[in-house]
Write an enzyme that holds these catalytic residues in place. Structure first.
Site, PDB file in Angstrom:
ATOM      1  N   ASP A 197       0.877  -1.182   0.000  1.00 50.09           N
ATOM      2  CA  ASP A 197       0.000   0.000   0.000  1.00 50.09           C
ATOM      3  C   ASP A 197       0.914   1.232   0.000  1.00 50.09           C
ATOM      4  OD1 ASP A 197      -1.608   2.170   0.667  1.00 50.09           O
ATOM      5  OD2 ASP A 197      -2.901   1.005   2.019  1.00 50.09           O
ATOM      6  N   TYR A 222      -5.443  11.163  -3.911  1.00 53.32           N
ATOM      7  CA  TYR A 222      -5.725  12.479  -3.307  1.00 53.32           C
ATOM      8  C   TYR A 222      -4.699  12.932  -2.279  1.00 53.32           C
ATOM      9  CZ  TYR A 222      -7.942   9.398   0.187  1.00 53.32           C
ATOM     10  OH  TYR A 222      -8.188   8.413   1.091  1.00 53.32           O
ATOM     11  N   LYS A 223      -3.694  12.114  -1.999  1.00 56.90           N
ATOM     12  CA  LYS A 223      -2.683  12.524  -1.019  1.00 56.90           C
ATOM     13  C   LYS A 223      -1.550  13.263  -1.753  1.00 56.90           C
ATOM     14  CE  LYS A 223      -4.248   9.180   2.347  1.00 56.90           C
ATOM     15  NZ  LYS A 223      -4.269   7.770   2.725  1.00 56.90           N
ATOM     16  N   ARG A 372       0.426  15.070  13.440  1.00 59.29           N
ATOM     17  CA  ARG A 372       1.161  14.669  12.251  1.00 59.29           C
ATOM     18  C   ARG A 372       1.468  15.886  11.378  1.00 59.29           C
ATOM     19  NH1 ARG A 372      -1.663  10.181   8.392  1.00 59.29           N
ATOM     20  NH2 ARG A 372      -2.762  12.022   7.679  1.00 59.29           N
TER      21      ARG A 372
HETATM   22  C1  LIG Z   1      -5.468   7.066   2.988  1.00 59.64           C
HETATM   23  C2  LIG Z   1      -5.215   5.611   3.081  1.00 59.64           C
HETATM   24  C3  LIG Z   1      -6.130   4.690   2.561  1.00 59.64           C
HETATM   25  C4  LIG Z   1      -7.431   5.162   1.973  1.00 59.64           C
HETATM   26  O1  LIG Z   1      -8.177   4.142   1.446  1.00 59.64           O
HETATM   27  P1  LIG Z   1      -9.443   4.469   0.519  1.00 59.64           P
HETATM   28  O2  LIG Z   1     -10.116   3.165   0.390  1.00 59.64           O
HETATM   29  O3  LIG Z   1      -8.889   4.961  -0.789  1.00 59.64           O
HETATM   30  O4  LIG Z   1     -10.265   5.499   1.210  1.00 59.64           O
HETATM   31  C5  LIG Z   1      -5.796   3.346   2.620  1.00 59.64           C
HETATM   32  N1  LIG Z   1      -4.617   2.932   3.151  1.00 59.64           N
HETATM   33  C6  LIG Z   1      -3.732   3.803   3.678  1.00 59.64           C
HETATM   34  C7  LIG Z   1      -2.440   3.312   4.236  1.00 59.64           C
HETATM   35  C8  LIG Z   1      -4.013   5.165   3.661  1.00 59.64           C
HETATM   36  O5  LIG Z   1      -3.164   6.022   4.215  1.00 59.64           O
END
Ligand SMILES: *Cc1c(COP(=O)(O)O)cnc(C)c1O
Length: 413
Positions: A197, A222-223, A372
């Site tokens: 991930d 979106y990050k 954070r």
């Molecule tokens: C932000 C984030 C997500 C978000 O998952 P969505 O299903 O796209 O909302 C998942 N895993 C991690 C590690 C994240 O930081």
């Protein structure tokens, strides 16, 4: 607040400083939350406006062909590929991380018929664990079981009954970055498929998915990629696995010929088989526009500035002798083990984050006790980071966070 000369010098020598002008951020706001929601870029805004006004409004349904809407998931995926060290044709932009993990975990288990264990790490982002739990429940214990371990015990957990290892590269709480190459190799030595991930990695730290033989990955639009709220996520399937990659959300967009409207599913030959339903065109347009910025820069440049920005924050805080303030850095101090954030624990972490936001330093709080600070080198200056440290020191020294208004909680924290 007067800014020390060496900080001003750092900004002067910053080759990335001009990129700030590509973003629509107001002066005076110190945005250290680009790791949660990247800001709006001019490219993203232009692409959304064009898609809405010239395409949807003018050309309506003709746009699927005329403006290539149908290929956007692939076009955007191919733009993300070099950012994560992947050759084109292995990345596609679709759905959310959660949904994409379900596809990957299911497909990985099906590729390992004699194994049933999914290993993950117990402080992994909850949705990652929830999705694995949901799959385990659906398949039943004889076919799938989730096993979570501490980071230090990952190596020991990699045994020959494990089908897949699912890890987040940069920890969203602590900012700790794992050694992707070494762990992937270790898992492969036991015949385990690896799913990474990259939510807090893509667009922030150098990645070499192809070189490190990663099997599968997901990441966030979106990050650090600045695709905007609800931007679709991406999914990576190594070319060598594409043919055996069969995911259960076999929607029509993943079909070899969606517009044949055949009665039965036949997966598309390449990465398109990871798709499910109709793509979110406006969101994809935003992400597509946001990615333009990455055309002209190397991720190594971003990494190097991010490292320097973190040092600036820590050095400025150190000047204030805050040893008695219960503020504790929980991010590893070894630079190689850091992502692009610094996290601190404090018993009043929530109120401190609210007091920072009130003073125009946007950070976020993560339960139960973490503040954070995200470092997004595309927009942040050394001066801003220095100012953020000064504001934090002031809040701690004056105990501003004890003011009751900083303890009220909203739905999203
Ligand atoms: C932000 C984030 C997500 C978000 O998952 P969505 O299903 O796209 O909302 C998942 N895993 C991690 C590690 C994240 O930081």
């Amino acid at each position: 607040m007067s800014i020390p000369a060496h900080i001003i010098e750092l900004d002067k020598n910053d080759a990335l400083s001009e990129l700030r002008a590509e973003f629509l951020l107001h002066e005076g706001l110190i945005y250290m939350d680009g790791n949660s929601l990247g800001p709006v870029s001019k490219g993203a805004k232009r692409r959304v406006q064009e898609t809405l006004e010239q395409q949807w409004q003018q050309d309506l349904i003709k746009s699927w062909n005329a403006h290539n809407w149908i290929d956007l998931p692939r076009i955007v995926g191919d733009k993300i590929a070099p950012i994560i060290g992947a050759k084109a044709g292995q990345v596609i932009c679709t759905d959310s991380i959660s949904v994409n993990l379900f596809k990957l975990l299911s497909a990985a288990l099906a590729m390992q018929p004699s194994r049933r264990i999914i290993v993950s790490e117990q402080t992994n982002f909850p949705t990652d664990l929830y999705m694995a739990e949901g799959l385990a429940q659906q398949l039943g214990k004889s076919r799938c079981e989730l096993k979570t371990v501490a980071k230090a015990d990952i190596g020991k957990a990699l045994t020959e009954d494990v089908a897949a290892l699912m890890l987040t590269h940069v920890d969203f709480r602590t900012g700790e970055m794992l050694d992707m190459q070494a762990i992937t190799q270790q898992a492969h030595d036991k015949g385990i498929l690896v799913i990474w991930d990259l939510a807090h990695s893509a667009g922030a730290v150098p990645l070499a998915l192809d070189l490190h033989n990663v099997d599968f990955a997901v990441g966030c639009g979106y990050k650090y990629l600045n695709g905007g709220p609800g931007s679709p996520a991406f999914i990576y399937v190594a070319e060598r696995h594409l043919e055996q990659f069969n995911q259960p959300l076999s929607g029509w967009m993943g079909h070899a010929k969606p517009f044949d409207f055949a009665a039965s599913y036949k997966p598309a030959p390449g990465i398109d088989r990871a798709l499910c339903g109709t793509p979110p065109v406006l969101s994809l347009a935003a992400l597509d526009g946001a990615l333009e910025i990455f055309d002209d820069i190397e991720i190594n440049q971003l990494r190097s500035k991010s490292q320097d920005l973190k040092v600036t924050l820590l050095e400025a805080l150190a000047q204030h002798k805050l040893e008695n303030e219960s503020l504790k850095l929980i991010t590893p101090t070894t630079p190689d083990k850091q992502g692009s954030q610094l996290s601190f624990s404090h018993p009043h972490a929530y109120a401190i984050s609210q007091a920072l936001i009130d003073a125009n330093v946007i950070v976020d709080f993560r339960a139960p006790n973490i503040v954070r600070f995200g470092f997004t080198p595309l927009t942040l200056s050394f001066t801003e980071v220095y100012q953020a440290a000064e504001v934090l020191a002031d809040i701690l020294r004056r105990r501003t966070y004890l003011d009751g208004r900083f303890s009220e909680r909203s739905k999203v924290t």
